[in-house]
Scaffold this motif. Sequence first.
Motif, mmCIF file in Angstrom:
data_model
loop_
_atom_site.group_PDB
_atom_site.id
_atom_site.type_symbol
_atom_site.label_atom_id
_atom_site.label_comp_id
_atom_site.label_asym_id
_atom_site.label_seq_id
_atom_site.Cartn_x
_atom_site.Cartn_y
_atom_site.Cartn_z
ATOM 1 N N LEU A 1 4.399 -11.233 -1.837
ATOM 2 C CA LEU A 1 4.917 -11.512 -0.481
ATOM 3 C C LEU A 1 6.203 -10.709 -0.373
ATOM 4 N N ILE A 2 6.091 -9.539 0.268
ATOM 5 C CA ILE A 2 7.179 -8.566 0.206
ATOM 6 C C ILE A 2 7.607 -8.159 1.612
ATOM 7 N N GLY A 3 8.909 -8.072 1.821
ATOM 8 C CA GLY A 3 9.436 -7.660 3.112
ATOM 9 C C GLY A 3 10.278 -6.402 2.995
ATOM 10 N N ILE A 4 10.088 -5.513 3.969
ATOM 11 C CA ILE A 4 10.950 -4.328 4.083
ATOM 12 C C ILE A 4 11.796 -4.548 5.319
ATOM 13 N N GLU A 5 13.073 -4.870 5.114
ATOM 14 C CA GLU A 5 13.929 -5.115 6.272
ATOM 15 C C GLU A 5 14.442 -3.793 6.816
ATOM 16 N N CYS A 6 14.232 -3.595 8.123
ATOM 17 C CA CYS A 6 14.631 -2.343 8.760
ATOM 18 C C CYS A 6 15.819 -2.588 9.675
ATOM 19 N N LYS A 7 16.467 -1.499 10.085
ATOM 20 C CA LYS A 7 17.642 -1.637 10.948
ATOM 21 C C LYS A 7 17.256 -1.750 12.410
ATOM 22 N N GLU A 8 15.975 -1.575 12.702
ATOM 23 C CA GLU A 8 15.534 -1.745 14.088
ATOM 24 C C GLU A 8 14.198 -2.485 14.122
ATOM 25 N N GLN A 9 13.709 -2.734 15.326
ATOM 26 C CA GLN A 9 12.456 -3.464 15.461
ATOM 27 C C GLN A 9 11.302 -2.669 14.849
ATOM 28 N N VAL A 10 10.376 -3.384 14.235
ATOM 29 C CA VAL A 10 9.362 -2.711 13.424
ATOM 30 C C VAL A 10 7.984 -2.622 14.091
ATOM 31 N N GLY A 11 7.866 -3.130 15.318
ATOM 32 C CA GLY A 11 6.564 -3.145 15.992
ATOM 33 C C GLY A 11 5.878 -1.785 16.021
ATOM 34 N N MET A 12 6.662 -0.748 16.371
ATOM 35 C CA MET A 12 6.085 0.594 16.467
ATOM 36 C C MET A 12 5.660 1.123 15.110
ATOM 37 N N LEU A 13 6.496 0.857 14.102
ATOM 38 C CA LEU A 13 6.166 1.324 12.741
ATOM 39 C C LEU A 13 4.861 0.690 12.269
ATOM 40 N N ILE A 14 4.704 -0.589 12.589
ATOM 41 C CA ILE A 14 3.492 -1.299 12.165
ATOM 42 C C ILE A 14 2.257 -0.721 12.868
ATOM 43 N N ASP A 15 2.406 -0.409 14.160
ATOM 44 C CA ASP A 15 1.301 0.230 14.891
ATOM 45 C C ASP A 15 0.959 1.585 14.269
ATOM 46 N N GLN A 16 2.008 2.325 13.908
ATOM 47 C CA GLN A 16 1.757 3.654 13.333
ATOM 48 C C GLN A 16 1.115 3.558 11.954
ATOM 49 N N LEU A 17 1.540 2.589 11.166
ATOM 50 C CA LEU A 17 0.900 2.391 9.850
ATOM 51 C C LEU A 17 -0.577 2.062 10.023
ATOM 52 N N ARG A 18 -0.870 1.250 11.049
ATOM 53 C CA ARG A 18 -2.272 0.890 11.307
ATOM 54 C C ARG A 18 -3.072 2.128 11.694
ATOM 55 N N GLU A 19 -2.468 2.980 12.514
ATOM 56 C CA GLU A 19 -3.162 4.234 12.848
ATOM 57 C C GLU A 19 -3.453 5.047 11.588
ATOM 58 N N GLN A 20 -2.530 4.952 10.625
ATOM 59 C CA GLN A 20 -2.713 5.674 9.355
ATOM 60 C C GLN A 20 -3.535 4.856 8.354
ATOM 61 N N GLN A 21 -4.193 3.822 8.851
ATOM 62 C CA GLN A 21 -5.172 3.053 8.081
ATOM 63 C C GLN A 21 -4.569 2.111 7.034
ATOM 64 N N LEU A 22 -3.311 1.713 7.272
ATOM 65 C CA LEU A 22 -2.724 0.655 6.441
ATOM 66 C C LEU A 22 -2.343 -0.519 7.345
ATOM 67 N N LEU A 23 -2.898 -1.693 7.044
ATOM 68 C CA LEU A 23 -2.599 -2.885 7.846
ATOM 69 C C LEU A 23 -1.456 -3.667 7.211
ATOM 70 N N VAL A 24 -0.391 -3.874 7.993
ATOM 71 C CA VAL A 24 0.738 -4.705 7.563
ATOM 72 C C VAL A 24 1.161 -5.573 8.745
ATOM 73 N N LEU A 25 2.040 -6.534 8.466
ATOM 74 C CA LEU A 25 2.485 -7.491 9.477
ATOM 75 C C LEU A 25 3.981 -7.374 9.687
ATOM 76 N N SER A 26 4.469 -8.031 10.727
ATOM 77 C CA SER A 26 5.919 -8.200 10.833
ATOM 78 C C SER A 26 6.275 -9.602 10.346
ATOM 79 N N ALA A 27 7.564 -9.827 10.128
ATOM 80 C CA ALA A 27 8.087 -11.168 9.850
ATOM 81 C C ALA A 27 9.438 -11.177 10.544
#
Length: 386
Positions: free
Chosen positions: A321-347
Amino acid sequence: MSYLFPTYARWDVTVKEAKGSWLTDENDKKYLDFVTGIAVCNLGHADDDVMQAVGEQLTKYWHTSNLFQQPIQEDVAKLLVENSDGEAVFFCNSGAEANEAAIKLARKHTGKTKIVTFLQSFHGRTFATMSATGQEKIQQGFGPLLETFTYLPYNDVAALDVLEDDVAAIMLEVVQGEGGVIPAEQEFIDKVNETCKRIGALLIIDEVQTGIGRTGKPFGYQHYGLSPDIVTSAKGLGSGLPVGAMIGKAPLIETFQPGSHGSTFGGNPIAMAAAKATMKKILNDDFLKEVEEKSSYLVDKLVQKIGNHPLVNGIRGKGLLIGIECKEQVGMLIDQLREQQLLVLSAGPNVIRLLPPLNVSYEEIDIAVGIIDKLFSTAKETASAQ
Ligand SMILES: *Cc1c(COP(=O)(O)O)cnc(C)c1O
């Protein structure tokens, strides 16, 4: 046109099939799944042993109700008891229901009504568990809430000094999952434990997300040398079949008598078959040691690749159960990771949450880190170009 209430912001992915760490969508695009149904499919998708156990139970009987003896419930309860500090189990169908059972038990047992929880916590969506959840956004529009919940700041040792002996229970997650992958500090947990003793309150640990091996121990509280009165479990317990459990210590057992609490589907034999096979596979030292090793491997790689990235504030968690805390909102990054075929979530808004299957391979970890690293290297270019 949808016939469903729009309660979820769904991704534009329709799954055709899923096996192990991989999902395939209707267009035959493959995804590496580091969401696992939100910490549910801890053995990956369609695990062979779980499938076999469920298949066998399907051919015997599906549902008889709790009017009957249920030996398979005894088997699952025994496994839960052997792997925790509790002595008896109540079965239900979800995390929220497990927490409801815990809240009811704590009130009836102590004769007190007040329950203390923490800011950013998440305990569920039913009326009591929504009231227990320390996040306004989840409660908005539903008030008045149950008035007997009080929220304190998490990891704040001094804040606990205000509590007095009118408290029935203190309830918390040892790693706040939905709230941002925030592990509790040892000092804080020690103080919570001392406070419970000082004020005569029960200690309830919500292990709905952290339990069943997710953190590298059967339950997350076992990292902290705790012995809670009540532990709740759900998500990973049934590998995707709906099941929840509340585990209580011996002095609590007689508080629930026939008629005190119940659930039509609770302890359903199909779900029990899944839970039994899941726990047999996960809750042993060799498997859990590998979870710890894979966790270190994944965290070290992430730190090495993106630890110094200007967007990254920190990488933390327990087990897988691992979190990468970013300095900004991560919604776009998560969408882009999904486009690159990796599924992750926000917290929370700023944290990318990784929940790989507990039996993920090193090769799959490398693939995931590669995709994350690649995305962050382009994200850096955008950030510095602005
Ligand atoms: C998901 C979750 C819940 C709620 O579980 P449901 O099965 O959705 O009711 C409760 N507590 C924690 C810590 C959770 O992560």
